[in-house]
Design a protein around this motif. Structure first.
Motif, PDB file in Angstrom:
ATOM      1  N   GLU A  33       8.847 -20.887   6.180  1.00 13.92           N
ATOM      2  CA  GLU A  33       7.776 -21.779   6.604  1.00 13.92           C
ATOM      3  C   GLU A  33       6.590 -21.758   5.652  1.00 13.92           C
ATOM      4  N   GLN A  34       6.443 -20.702   4.868  1.00 19.96           N
ATOM      5  CA  GLN A  34       5.308 -20.545   3.969  1.00 19.96           C
ATOM      6  C   GLN A  34       5.816 -20.093   2.607  1.00 19.96           C
ATOM      7  N   PRO A  35       4.987 -20.266   1.580  1.00 26.76           N
ATOM      8  CA  PRO A  35       5.399 -19.764   0.264  1.00 26.76           C
ATOM      9  C   PRO A  35       5.590 -18.245   0.297  1.00 26.76           C
ATOM     10  N   VAL A  36       6.582 -17.777  -0.411  1.00 24.70           N
ATOM     11  CA  VAL A  36       6.803 -16.337  -0.526  1.00 24.70           C
ATOM     12  C   VAL A  36       5.685 -15.767  -1.403  1.00 24.70           C
ATOM     13  N   ARG A  37       5.178 -14.626  -1.018  1.00 23.42           N
ATOM     14  CA  ARG A  37       4.049 -14.005  -1.722  1.00 23.42           C
ATOM     15  C   ARG A  37       4.520 -12.773  -2.491  1.00 23.42           C
ATOM     16  N   PHE A  38       5.590 -12.959  -3.237  1.00 27.12           N
ATOM     17  CA  PHE A  38       6.190 -11.849  -3.970  1.00 27.12           C
ATOM     18  C   PHE A  38       5.212 -11.232  -4.969  1.00 27.12           C
ATOM     19  N   LYS A  39       4.524 -12.056  -5.753  1.00 28.23           N
ATOM     20  CA  LYS A  39       3.587 -11.545  -6.750  1.00 28.23           C
ATOM     21  C   LYS A  39       2.522 -10.662  -6.104  1.00 28.23           C
ATOM     22  N   HIS A  40       1.998 -11.101  -4.960  1.00 34.36           N
ATOM     23  CA  HIS A  40       0.966 -10.323  -4.270  1.00 34.36           C
ATOM     24  C   HIS A  40       1.516  -8.980  -3.787  1.00 34.36           C
ATOM     25  N   ALA A  41       2.736  -8.986  -3.269  1.00 35.06           N
ATOM     26  CA  ALA A  41       3.354  -7.734  -2.823  1.00 35.06           C
ATOM     27  C   ALA A  41       3.581  -6.802  -4.008  1.00 35.06           C
ATOM     28  N   MET A  42       4.051  -7.346  -5.129  1.00 33.65           N
ATOM     29  CA  MET A  42       4.272  -6.527  -6.327  1.00 33.65           C
ATOM     30  C   MET A  42       2.950  -5.979  -6.856  1.00 33.65           C
ATOM     31  N   ASP A  43       1.907  -6.794  -6.829  1.00 34.46           N
ATOM     32  CA  ASP A  43       0.592  -6.326  -7.267  1.00 34.46           C
ATOM     33  C   ASP A  43       0.113  -5.160  -6.402  1.00 34.46           C
ATOM     34  N   CYS A  44       0.369  -5.218  -5.086  1.00 35.93           N
ATOM     35  CA  CYS A  44       0.001  -4.115  -4.189  1.00 35.93           C
ATOM     36  C   CYS A  44       0.724  -2.828  -4.579  1.00 35.93           C
ATOM     37  N   LEU A  45       2.028  -2.947  -4.838  1.00 35.22           N
ATOM     38  CA  LEU A  45       2.804  -1.770  -5.241  1.00 35.22           C
ATOM     39  C   LEU A  45       2.288  -1.203  -6.555  1.00 35.22           C
ATOM     40  N   HIS A  46       2.031  -2.089  -7.504  1.00 37.86           N
ATOM     41  CA  HIS A  46       1.552  -1.657  -8.825  1.00 37.86           C
ATOM     42  C   HIS A  46       0.189  -0.976  -8.718  1.00 37.86           C
ATOM     43  N   GLU A  47      -0.727  -1.573  -7.958  1.00 35.68           N
ATOM     44  CA  GLU A  47      -2.065  -0.998  -7.796  1.00 35.68           C
ATOM     45  C   GLU A  47      -2.019   0.356  -7.099  1.00 35.68           C
ATOM     46  N   ALA A  48      -1.029   0.569  -6.243  1.00 34.20           N
ATOM     47  CA  ALA A  48      -0.893   1.845  -5.535  1.00 34.20           C
ATOM     48  C   ALA A  48      -0.179   2.887  -6.390  1.00 34.20           C
ATOM     49  N   GLY A  49       0.256   2.496  -7.587  1.00 26.24           N
ATOM     50  CA  GLY A  49       0.911   3.444  -8.480  1.00 26.24           C
ATOM     51  C   GLY A  49       2.372   3.705  -8.148  1.00 26.24           C
ATOM     52  N   MET A  50       2.997   2.813  -7.400  1.00 23.03           N
ATOM     53  CA  MET A  50       4.409   2.990  -7.066  1.00 23.03           C
ATOM     54  C   MET A  50       5.258   2.826  -8.317  1.00 23.03           C
ATOM     55  N   ASP A  51       6.306   3.641  -8.411  1.00 26.61           N
ATOM     56  CA  ASP A  51       7.141   3.562  -9.610  1.00 26.61           C
ATOM     57  C   ASP A  51       8.592   3.214  -9.321  1.00 26.61           C
ATOM     58  N   VAL A  52       8.925   2.975  -8.029  1.00 26.27           N
ATOM     59  CA  VAL A  52      10.284   2.560  -7.668  1.00 26.27           C
ATOM     60  C   VAL A  52      10.186   1.409  -6.670  1.00 26.27           C
TER      61      VAL A  52
END
Length: 110
Positions: A33-52
């Protein structure tokens, strides 16, 4: 109903799934129903220092988009797909758990 013990990001929500927003209440029709917000989710992981990145999408679609998102970035993040087309789902989960373990992630959190 149990709340998630391990924080995770959702491409449907575009960020972290909050502890007060349990998976059972997630509206799985959001991506349609809405655009997928993949980039935003990936940015959250990256900013939190996730590596997997553990891709639990159907057919491991997000691993492909992760490669596009990460192009040109110096990221130590590894993408591990869990479901692949035409393969036994249980076997794929076992293989993914083994790969995640080899990357140094505790696959049996207490």
């Amino acid at each position: 109903t149990k709340r998630p013990r391990i924080p995770y990001a959702s491409s449907a929500l575009g960020g972290w799934v909050r502890s007060d927003y349990c998976p059972h209440s997630l509206d799985w029709s959001i991506p349609f129903e809405q655009p997928v917000r993949f980039k935003h989710a990936m940015d959250c992981l990256h900013e939190a220092g996730m590596d997997v990145l553990v891709d639990i999408s159907v057919r491991a679609d997000l691993t492909y988009y992760y490669k596009i998102w990460s192009f040109g970035r110096e990221l130590p993040m590894q993408a591990v797909p869990t479901l692949r087309m035409n393969y036994d789902a249980a076997e794929q989960m076992r293989l993914a758990a083994a790969e995640i373990h080899l990357l140094g992630v505790n696959v049996n959190p207490q």
